[in-house]
Structure formats: structure tokens, C-alpha cells
Design a protein around this motif. Structure first.
Motif, PDB file in Angstrom:
ATOM      1  N   GLU A  49      -2.705   2.168  -1.427  1.00 39.12           N
ATOM      2  CA  GLU A  49      -1.950   1.066  -0.841  1.00 39.12           C
ATOM      3  C   GLU A  49      -1.967   1.179   0.680  1.00 39.12           C
ATOM      4  OE1 GLU A  49       0.065  -1.906   0.471  1.00 39.12           O
ATOM      5  OE2 GLU A  49      -0.377  -1.795  -1.680  1.00 39.12           O
ATOM      6  N   GLY A  50      -2.272   0.059   1.359  1.00 41.10           N
ATOM      7  CA  GLY A  50      -2.326   0.084   2.811  1.00 41.10           C
ATOM      8  C   GLY A  50      -0.968   0.259   3.458  1.00 41.10           C
ATOM      9  N   ILE A  94     -11.015   4.239  -8.598  1.00 41.86           N
ATOM     10  CA  ILE A  94     -10.104   4.030  -7.470  1.00 41.86           C
ATOM     11  C   ILE A  94      -9.700   2.565  -7.482  1.00 41.86           C
ATOM     12  CG2 ILE A  94      -9.919   3.934  -4.951  1.00 41.86           C
ATOM     13  CD1 ILE A  94     -11.682   6.387  -4.791  1.00 41.86           C
ATOM     14  N   ILE A  95      -8.405   2.340  -7.338  1.00 37.26           N
ATOM     15  CA  ILE A  95      -7.868   0.979  -7.321  1.00 37.26           C
ATOM     16  C   ILE A  95      -7.269   0.749  -5.941  1.00 37.26           C
ATOM     17  CG2 ILE A  95      -6.247  -0.644  -8.367  1.00 37.26           C
ATOM     18  CD1 ILE A  95      -7.162   2.557 -10.221  1.00 37.26           C
ATOM     19  N   VAL A  96      -7.678  -0.309  -5.272  1.00 41.66           N
ATOM     20  CA  VAL A  96      -7.182  -0.612  -3.928  1.00 41.66           C
ATOM     21  C   VAL A  96      -6.209  -1.782  -4.016  1.00 41.66           C
ATOM     22  CG1 VAL A  96      -7.800  -1.345  -1.594  1.00 41.66           C
ATOM     23  CG2 VAL A  96      -9.296   0.239  -2.849  1.00 41.66           C
ATOM     24  N   GLY A  97      -4.957  -1.523  -3.638  1.00 41.12           N
ATOM     25  CA  GLY A  97      -3.920  -2.554  -3.668  1.00 41.12           C
ATOM     26  C   GLY A  97      -2.913  -2.291  -4.773  1.00 41.12           C
ATOM     27  N   SER A  98      -1.621  -2.205  -4.409  1.00 35.64           N
ATOM     28  CA  SER A  98      -0.597  -1.842  -5.393  1.00 35.64           C
ATOM     29  C   SER A  98       0.329  -3.002  -5.721  1.00 35.64           C
ATOM     30  CB  SER A  98       0.247  -0.670  -4.880  1.00 35.64           C
ATOM     31  OG  SER A  98       1.076  -1.082  -3.798  1.00 35.64           O
ATOM     32  N   GLY A  99      -0.195  -4.237  -5.686  1.00 33.82           N
ATOM     33  CA  GLY A  99       0.555  -5.363  -6.207  1.00 33.82           C
ATOM     34  C   GLY A  99       0.605  -5.272  -7.728  1.00 33.82           C
ATOM     35  N   PRO A 100       1.170  -6.273  -8.388  1.00 37.68           N
ATOM     36  CA  PRO A 100       1.280  -6.201  -9.852  1.00 37.68           C
ATOM     37  C   PRO A 100      -0.060  -6.026 -10.545  1.00 37.68           C
ATOM     38  CG  PRO A 100       1.756  -8.415  -9.022  1.00 37.68           C
ATOM     39  CD  PRO A 100       1.747  -7.510  -7.850  1.00 37.68           C
ATOM     40  N   ASN A 101      -1.106  -6.634  -9.991  1.00 37.78           N
ATOM     41  CA  ASN A 101      -2.408  -6.522 -10.648  1.00 37.78           C
ATOM     42  C   ASN A 101      -3.093  -5.192 -10.381  1.00 37.78           C
ATOM     43  OD1 ASN A 101      -2.564  -9.136 -11.932  1.00 37.78           O
ATOM     44  ND2 ASN A 101      -2.657  -9.996  -9.882  1.00 37.78           N
ATOM     45  N   GLY A 102      -2.940  -4.652  -9.164  1.00 37.48           N
ATOM     46  CA  GLY A 102      -3.481  -3.334  -8.897  1.00 37.48           C
ATOM     47  C   GLY A 102      -2.807  -2.277  -9.754  1.00 37.48           C
ATOM     48  N   LEU A 103      -1.489  -2.367  -9.868  1.00 40.19           N
ATOM     49  CA  LEU A 103      -0.751  -1.430 -10.716  1.00 40.19           C
ATOM     50  C   LEU A 103      -1.153  -1.581 -12.174  1.00 40.19           C
ATOM     51  CD1 LEU A 103       2.699  -1.733  -8.954  1.00 40.19           C
ATOM     52  CD2 LEU A 103       1.575   0.444  -9.463  1.00 40.19           C
ATOM     53  N   ALA A 104      -1.344  -2.819 -12.629  1.00 43.81           N
ATOM     54  CA  ALA A 104      -1.735  -3.051 -14.023  1.00 43.81           C
ATOM     55  C   ALA A 104      -3.111  -2.464 -14.308  1.00 43.81           C
ATOM     56  CB  ALA A 104      -1.727  -4.548 -14.330  1.00 43.81           C
ATOM     57  N   HIS A 114      -2.564   9.045  -9.664  1.00 39.23           N
ATOM     58  CA  HIS A 114      -2.342   9.474  -8.289  1.00 39.23           C
ATOM     59  C   HIS A 114      -2.141   8.260  -7.379  1.00 39.23           C
ATOM     60  CE1 HIS A 114      -4.383  12.956 -10.099  1.00 39.23           C
ATOM     61  NE2 HIS A 114      -3.755  13.694  -9.182  1.00 39.23           N
ATOM     62  N   LEU A 115      -1.293   8.425  -6.348  1.00 33.33           N
ATOM     63  CA  LEU A 115      -0.982   7.359  -5.398  1.00 33.33           C
ATOM     64  C   LEU A 115      -1.211   7.842  -3.977  1.00 33.33           C
ATOM     65  CD1 LEU A 115       0.377   4.577  -4.621  1.00 33.33           C
ATOM     66  CD2 LEU A 115       2.544   5.860  -4.571  1.00 33.33           C
ATOM     67  N   GLN A 116      -1.765   6.960  -3.161  1.00 35.43           N
ATOM     68  CA  GLN A 116      -1.917   7.231  -1.728  1.00 35.43           C
ATOM     69  C   GLN A 116      -1.470   5.990  -0.965  1.00 35.43           C
ATOM     70  OE1 GLN A 116      -5.682   8.941  -0.506  1.00 35.43           O
ATOM     71  NE2 GLN A 116      -5.622   7.828   1.449  1.00 35.43           N
ATOM     72  N   THR A 117      -0.441   6.100  -0.153  1.00 38.78           N
ATOM     73  CA  THR A 117       0.069   4.962   0.613  1.00 38.78           C
ATOM     74  C   THR A 117      -0.289   5.116   2.087  1.00 38.78           C
ATOM     75  OG1 THR A 117       2.208   6.038   0.947  1.00 38.78           O
ATOM     76  CG2 THR A 117       1.991   4.590  -0.977  1.00 38.78           C
ATOM     77  N   GLY A 118      -0.080   4.035   2.839  1.00 37.40           N
ATOM     78  CA  GLY A 118      -0.347   4.063   4.271  1.00 37.40           C
ATOM     79  C   GLY A 118      -1.815   4.207   4.605  1.00 37.40           C
ATOM     80  N   SER A 119      -2.691   3.695   3.745  1.00 41.12           N
ATOM     81  CA  SER A 119      -4.138   3.840   3.949  1.00 41.12           C
ATOM     82  C   SER A 119      -4.828   2.494   3.783  1.00 41.12           C
ATOM     83  CB  SER A 119      -4.729   4.843   2.941  1.00 41.12           C
ATOM     84  OG  SER A 119      -4.137   6.114   3.080  1.00 41.12           O
TER      85      SER A 119
END
Length: 475
Positions: free
Chosen positions: A33-34, A7-17, A233-238
Motif C-alpha cells: 500500500e502506498g 504481490i498485490i499492489v493496492g489495499s482497497g477492497p479489491n486488493g485485499l480481496a 504480509h503487508l507493506q505500507t508507505g510504499s
């Protein structure tokens, strides 16, 4: 899914990478992503008036083109396109002259006149060996592939920008150097401040300073599209405040700063690791303005309209004094301002005939002071009549930037000061700073090497470390 391998928390460039790197190796991953909108510092929104698309944080992307990780991905096939302005940087001075960083080395050398050869001796080796140097300097401390190349770079890069500036004879070259070094967001007398100026100059001469079509959000969208094409998989608003709320996982990769790590519940870090996180130092913050404008900015030197970024700060001495004062907590009347007008190159950014403007200056961390007047005065100084073109504005205080993106602690867009003590030993003193004291929890934010910027290298190295530790996969 009720269980993920990572699980990766945070979808900035580094989280996506990090998410992409793990998913490429066949792991089942979830990116959380929160916010409702992915991207971290790569978001684009209508902040002023309808139809005006503003890059909320990052805008111009020299390191995206220079990133070994981004260059390994088929982002063009996922919709990402760049435009390259005629000049990477323009730096106007009060005396009526303007210094330019061109998109190639030869033109920059020629434009610097008497200082051309001095610039060439400093930057040409980096341009020539960038692919090799990038692998060595855009990651943790390691024994390099060709150590003599890194030694040559390091002998110059470790020096304060103030020392290197003494090489130049002309006001134009010294001012251009000051503006490049000031991207390091610290006093130009600090050790290693020559490094950021050398890298950004060389990357500009090799790739230009590109503008993503459609806004910085386009980079995030392309990264996400590729990630999901791999099955991610992506989960936003969390917003994750307690790891106990997460689905079951084997690995946890956090695109978070030390402050957030310390606030996140459910982690069981050692006392020693916690103490190191608590000692982590933040850098200056930024105050940012976005404008909706009636026309292009009327720079006295019209060529500035063709530059990706315009540095507004006049001479080396003035910029150095501004950065030093802000670092030590003082408000300055003439801050160093970074300005860009993406709509001059990308017609999607504003309604027909209208334009956007984007600028920020460095301020004391967490400063509550409003710098609108000071920033606009600096633009007006080099573009008389600018204020008359303003249709609307949107401002961000450092605290508001942190509320928008918690990684910007006190408005610090670099994830912590990148001085000689925290350039590579961030957030802790370790040859593998992506590891935490928990063997299945890793940190991948800009608070790890190589630091701030849209390049994804921190996320790549964190994922690479986790793959080696838990799967025996060595990239």
C-alpha cells in the motif's frame, strides 16, 4: 522475504480481496500500500475537528452485505460489526412528502401506495433470487447457472432508467427511482441505468443499507486482520512507480486503474493492449464535503434522520436534468446530493451530543469548481437551519480526491464510466478482463467487472483467474 508467489499492489477492497483469495490457497503473498493507512476508499479519519471521525470516501455499504465474497469470510470474528438504520434511503420532496426504501420488500411496497405493485414486479424477483443473480452479475460475462433468471433480470436492467421511470404514477416513486439510478453516475437516459437502481433497491430490501461501527476503516481492518491470520504480509508507505523495485514474484496483481497501469514503469504490455487502455473512458467526478455538526440535521421530515442515506434532489425531472448537465461538463445550481449522518447510528463517530455529516454530488470529471454552496443549499432546502449546525467543514475537489486515492481519476469513484460500453468490457474487451497482455500480470481494480463499490468481487475474480491460469485451481 526476497520472493513471493504473488504481490498485490493496492489495499482497497479489491486488493485485499485478491490477497485473501490467493493466501487462502496457500500462496505466499505480499500486499503493498502506498499510503501509511490501508483501505483505499474505506478509510476513516478526523478531517474536521478532534473526535469527529469521517469516512473519507465510502460510508454506507449495501454491497458489502450483498457480496458473495465478503459473505464467505469470517469478518465478524475479526471485529467487523454493522448497524442497520430503520430506513435504507429517504427521499424528501419539495411538496412535503418523502419516499422511503425500507429494509424489507413488503414495507417498501406498502409505502409506495399506487406504485407498490409496479415496484414489486420489478424488484421482488431480484430479492428472491439474489444469491443466484449475484454470482452472475457481480463478475465477468459468463453463461449463467440458470439463464432464464438472468434473462428476466436483463430485460429490465438493460433499459434506461428514464424508460423504467415511466411505469410509476406518483412523484414519490419516480423520485426514489431517480435517486437510486443516479448512483450509476451517468445520464439516466443511458442504457443499463436501470440495473444499478434495481440492484441497490433489491439489496436494500434484503439486507438494508448498513453502517459499519467505527467507520468504513473497520471493514478494511477486518479484511486485513483475516488476511494476516492466514499468513499474509503487508507493506505500507510504499508507492510503487517501477515494478523493478519489487521483490521477486511469480504473479503481480494490480489494484490500479488504466491511467496508473500506463504510468507504471517496468511493464511490457503489447501495443494493442496499451491502445485499449488509452481508450478507456472515465466518468463524472464527485465533490465531497464532511461536516462537524452541533446536532442532528433538522430535516423537515424528521424520519429522514433514521435513514442510512438521504437523497436530496427533489423530483425525477430535476435529478435527471442535473445528472445530464454534469455529465456534459456543466455546473448545476441544484445538484443531486447524497447525504448521510453516520453519527446518528454509530456513537463512536463524534463527541457526545455532536454529529458528523457526509455528502457529495456528481460533477464534471476533474472539475475545479467549488460546490460547497450548492451542496449546503440542497441540504438546507430540505433541512431548514442546517447551516446553523455547522461547526467545521472539510471539502474535496475531484483533483484532491485523486491525489488522496489515485484510483479516483478526476474524482471518478467508479473507476471509469459504467455505461453499456464499459459495464462488462472494462478495461478492455475481453471475456477475461482481469488478464493483461503479460501472462503473469493481472488487474483487479474497480476498472474491471463488476465495477465500483465496496464488495471485493473484482479482486476475487482477478485472483480466481490467476489461480486457474498458473496453478490449475478452479474456484
Amino acid at each position: 522475504m526476497s520472493r513471493y508467489e504473488a504481490i498485490i499492489v493496492g489495499s482497497g477492497p479489491n486488493g485485499l480481496a485478491a490477497a485473501i483469495t490467493l493466501q487462502q490457497r496457500g500462496l505466499s503473498t505480499l500486499l503493498i500500500e502506498g499510503d501509511q493507512q490501508i483501505g483505499g476508499g474505506m478509510r476513516t479519519k478526523e478531517l474536521t475537528l478532534p473526535g469527529f471521525k469521517h469516512d473519507v470516501c465510502s460510508a454506507i455499504h449495501p454491497m458489502a452485505m450483498a457480496s458473495p465474497f465478503f459473505n464467505s469470510l469470517p469478518l465478524g470474528a475479526h471485529g467487523l460489526k454493522f448497524l442497520t438504520p430503520k430506513y435504507a434511503v429517504a427521499h424528501p420532496l419539495d411538496n412535503g412528502t418523502t419516499a422511503f426504501l425500507h429494509n424489507n420488500l413488503s414495507d417498501t411496497i406498502a409505502a409506495l401506495g399506487a406504485d407498490g405493485q409496479r415496484y414489486q414486479s420489478l424488484i421482488e424477483p431480484i430479492v428472491a433470487d439474489w444469491e443466484l443473480l449475484a454470482r452472475a452479475i457481480m463478475g465477468p460475462l459468463r453463461f449463467p447457472e440458470k439463464p432464464w433468471k438472468l434473462v428476466e433480470f436483463g430485460l429490465h436492467a438493460l433499459q434506461p432508467a428514464s424508460w423504467t421511470a415511466q411505469r410509476f404514477q406518483t412523484d414519490q416513486a419516480a423520485a426514489l427511482w431517480a435517486g437510486m439510478a443516479a448512483h450509476g453516475i451517468q445520464p439516466l437516459s443511458n442504457w443499463t441505468t436501470s440495473a444499478i437502481a434495481m440492484v441497490l433497491s433489491a439489496v436494500g430490501n434484503k439486507y438494508g443499507w448498513p453502517v459499519p461501527i467505527g467507520g468504513s476503516q473497520a471493514i478494511a481492518n477486518a479484511l486485513l486482520s483475516y488476511y494476516q491470520s492466514l499468513g499474509g504480509h503487508l507493506q505500507t508507505g510504499s508507492w510503487v512507480t517501477d515494478t523493478a523495485s519489487l521483490p521477486s514474484y511469480k504473479l503481480l496483481i494490480l489494484d490500479l486503474t488504466p491511467k496508473q497501469l500506463l504510468e507504471l514503469k517496468g511493464l511490457n504490455f503489447s501495443a494493442g493492449y496499451v491502445r485499449q487502455l488509452q481508450r478507456f473512458r472515465q466518468g463524472m467526478g464527485v465533490f465531497k464535503i464532511d461536516w462537524a455538526l452541533s446536532e442532528k440535521t433538522p430535516f423537515r421530515d424528521i424520519r429522514c434522520q433514521e435513514a442510512a442515506t438521504v437523497h436530496l434532489g427533489n423530483t425525477y425531472a430535476e435529478i435527471a436534468a442535473s445528472e445530464k448537465a454534469s455529465h456534459y461538463g456543466k455546473k448545476v445550481d441544484k445538484p443531486f446530493v447524497l447525504f448521510t449522518q453516520q453519527s446518528a447510528f454509530d456513537k463512536q463517530r463524534a463527541p457526545d451530543g455532536k454529529h458528523t455529516g457526509w455528502a457529495y454530488c456528481h460533477v464534471p470529471n476533474g472539475s475545479p469548481e467549488d460546490y460547497t454552496e450548492e451542496i449546503e443549499a440542497q441540504v438546507e432546502r430540505f433541512a431548514p437551519g442546517f447551516r446553523d449546525t455547522i461547526l467545521a467543514r472539510h471539502t474535496y475537489l475531484p483533483a484532491q480526491l485523486e491525489a488522496y486515492n489515485p484510483n479516483y481519476v478526476g474524482g471518478d469513484i467508479n473507476g471509469g464510466i459504467m455505461d453499456v460500453f464499459q459495464l462488462y468490457t472494462r478495461p478492455v474487451r475481453s471475456l477475461t478482463p482481469y488478464r493483461t497482455s503479460m501472462n503473469n500480470v493481472y488487474i483487479c481494480s474497480s476498472s474491471t467487472p463488476p465495477g465500483g463499490g465496496v464488495h471485493g468481487m473484482s479482486g476475487y475474480h482477478a485472483a480466481k483467474t490467476a489461480l486457474a491460469d498458473h496453478y490449475g485451481i478452479n474456484l
